[in-house]
Design a protein around this motif. Structure first.
Motif, PDB file in Angstrom:
ATOM      1  N   LEU A  30       0.712  -1.088   0.073  1.00 35.99           N
ATOM      2  CA  LEU A  30      -0.048  -0.061   0.094  1.00 35.99           C
ATOM      3  C   LEU A  30       0.883   1.263   0.200  1.00 35.99           C
ATOM      4  CD1 LEU A  30      -2.431  -1.199   2.700  1.00 35.99           C
ATOM      5  CD2 LEU A  30      -2.962  -1.210   0.369  1.00 35.99           C
ATOM      6  N   ASP A  31       0.183   2.171  -0.747  1.00 39.43           N
ATOM      7  CA  ASP A  31       1.203   3.588  -0.691  1.00 39.43           C
ATOM      8  C   ASP A  31       1.034   4.284   0.848  1.00 39.43           C
ATOM      9  OD1 ASP A  31       2.345   5.861  -1.095  1.00 39.43           O
ATOM     10  OD2 ASP A  31       0.678   6.703  -2.096  1.00 39.43           O
ATOM     11  N   HIS A  32       2.202   4.246   1.566  1.00 41.44           N
ATOM     12  CA  HIS A  32       1.985   4.783   2.773  1.00 41.44           C
ATOM     13  C   HIS A  32       1.714   6.150   3.030  1.00 41.44           C
ATOM     14  CE1 HIS A  32       5.988   6.736   1.781  1.00 41.44           C
ATOM     15  NE2 HIS A  32       5.862   7.294   2.754  1.00 41.44           N
ATOM     16  N   ARG A  33       1.926   6.959   2.041  1.00 40.97           N
ATOM     17  CA  ARG A  33       1.418   8.356   2.197  1.00 40.97           C
ATOM     18  C   ARG A  33      -0.343   8.371   1.885  1.00 40.97           C
ATOM     19  NH1 ARG A  33       2.915  12.012   4.892  1.00 40.97           N
ATOM     20  NH2 ARG A  33       1.071  12.730   4.800  1.00 40.97           N
ATOM     21  N   LEU A  34      -0.741   7.512   1.410  1.00 42.03           N
ATOM     22  CA  LEU A  34      -2.168   7.319   1.205  1.00 42.03           C
ATOM     23  C   LEU A  34      -2.841   6.686   2.698  1.00 42.03           C
ATOM     24  CD1 LEU A  34      -4.834   7.631  -0.341  1.00 42.03           C
ATOM     25  CD2 LEU A  34      -4.220   5.181  -1.290  1.00 42.03           C
ATOM     26  N   VAL A  35      -1.967   5.829   3.057  1.00 42.35           N
ATOM     27  CA  VAL A  35      -2.323   5.217   4.572  1.00 42.35           C
ATOM     28  C   VAL A  35      -2.487   6.585   5.506  1.00 42.35           C
ATOM     29  CG1 VAL A  35      -1.767   3.591   6.188  1.00 42.35           C
ATOM     30  CG2 VAL A  35      -1.721   2.903   3.636  1.00 42.35           C
ATOM     31  N   ILE A  36      -1.469   7.137   5.642  1.00 44.22           N
ATOM     32  CA  ILE A  36      -1.423   8.095   6.409  1.00 44.22           C
ATOM     33  C   ILE A  36      -2.589   9.160   6.500  1.00 44.22           C
ATOM     34  CG2 ILE A  36       0.065  10.113   7.560  1.00 44.22           C
ATOM     35  CD1 ILE A  36       2.487   8.226   6.629  1.00 44.22           C
ATOM     36  N   ASP A  37      -2.910   9.563   5.154  1.00 46.00           N
ATOM     37  CA  ASP A  37      -3.889  10.747   4.831  1.00 46.00           C
ATOM     38  C   ASP A  37      -5.111  10.127   5.223  1.00 46.00           C
ATOM     39  OD1 ASP A  37      -2.017  12.208   4.072  1.00 46.00           O
ATOM     40  OD2 ASP A  37      -2.303  12.116   1.897  1.00 46.00           O
ATOM     41  N   LEU A  38      -5.286   8.675   5.093  1.00 43.39           N
ATOM     42  CA  LEU A  38      -6.755   8.135   5.573  1.00 43.39           C
ATOM     43  C   LEU A  38      -6.821   8.143   7.095  1.00 43.39           C
ATOM     44  CD1 LEU A  38      -7.112   5.015   2.832  1.00 43.39           C
ATOM     45  CD2 LEU A  38      -8.734   6.832   3.403  1.00 43.39           C
ATOM     46  N   ILE A  39      -5.698   7.666   7.573  1.00 44.16           N
ATOM     47  CA  ILE A  39      -5.715   7.897   9.219  1.00 44.16           C
ATOM     48  C   ILE A  39      -6.020   9.127   9.430  1.00 44.16           C
ATOM     49  CG2 ILE A  39      -4.178   7.387  11.278  1.00 44.16           C
ATOM     50  CD1 ILE A  39      -2.929   5.063   9.567  1.00 44.16           C
ATOM     51  N   ASP A  40      -5.472  10.185   9.005  1.00 44.91           N
ATOM     52  CA  ASP A  40      -5.625  11.557   9.507  1.00 44.91           C
ATOM     53  C   ASP A  40      -6.841  12.358   9.110  1.00 44.91           C
ATOM     54  OD1 ASP A  40      -3.055  11.638  10.590  1.00 44.91           O
ATOM     55  OD2 ASP A  40      -2.036  12.287   9.024  1.00 44.91           O
ATOM     56  N   GLY A  41      -7.643  11.583   8.231  1.00 45.95           N
ATOM     57  CA  GLY A  41      -8.822  11.893   7.794  1.00 45.95           C
ATOM     58  C   GLY A  41      -8.918  13.066   6.602  1.00 45.95           C
TER      59      GLY A  41
END
Length: 65
Positions: A30-41
């Motif tokens: 998974l794209d780690h940047r996308l994962v972080i953005d999803l977690i951050d809302g």
């Protein structure tokens, strides 16, 4: 669940495994940047790649969104 609670649940589970968000993302392709953005809302994960990433997060961490 708010953003802080979500981060806490994820941090606890990853810490017990000795992982970081980045290493877990790469291991699961998974794209780690996308994962972080999803977690951050920043993204809701309702269509396309964000939806698939959100589903993968919920599969692993439970109902966090």
């Amino acid at each position: 669940m708010n953003i802080e609670q979500r981060k806490s649940v994820i941090h606890e589970k990853l810490e017990s495994m000795g992982e970081t968000i980045t290493s877990w993302s790469k291991k699961n392709k998974l794209d780690h940047r996308l994962v972080i953005d999803l977690i951050d809302g920043k993204f809701h994960g309702t269509r396309g790649v964000t939806l698939k990433t959100r589903m993968h997060l919920e599969e692993f961490f439970g109902n966090i969104f």
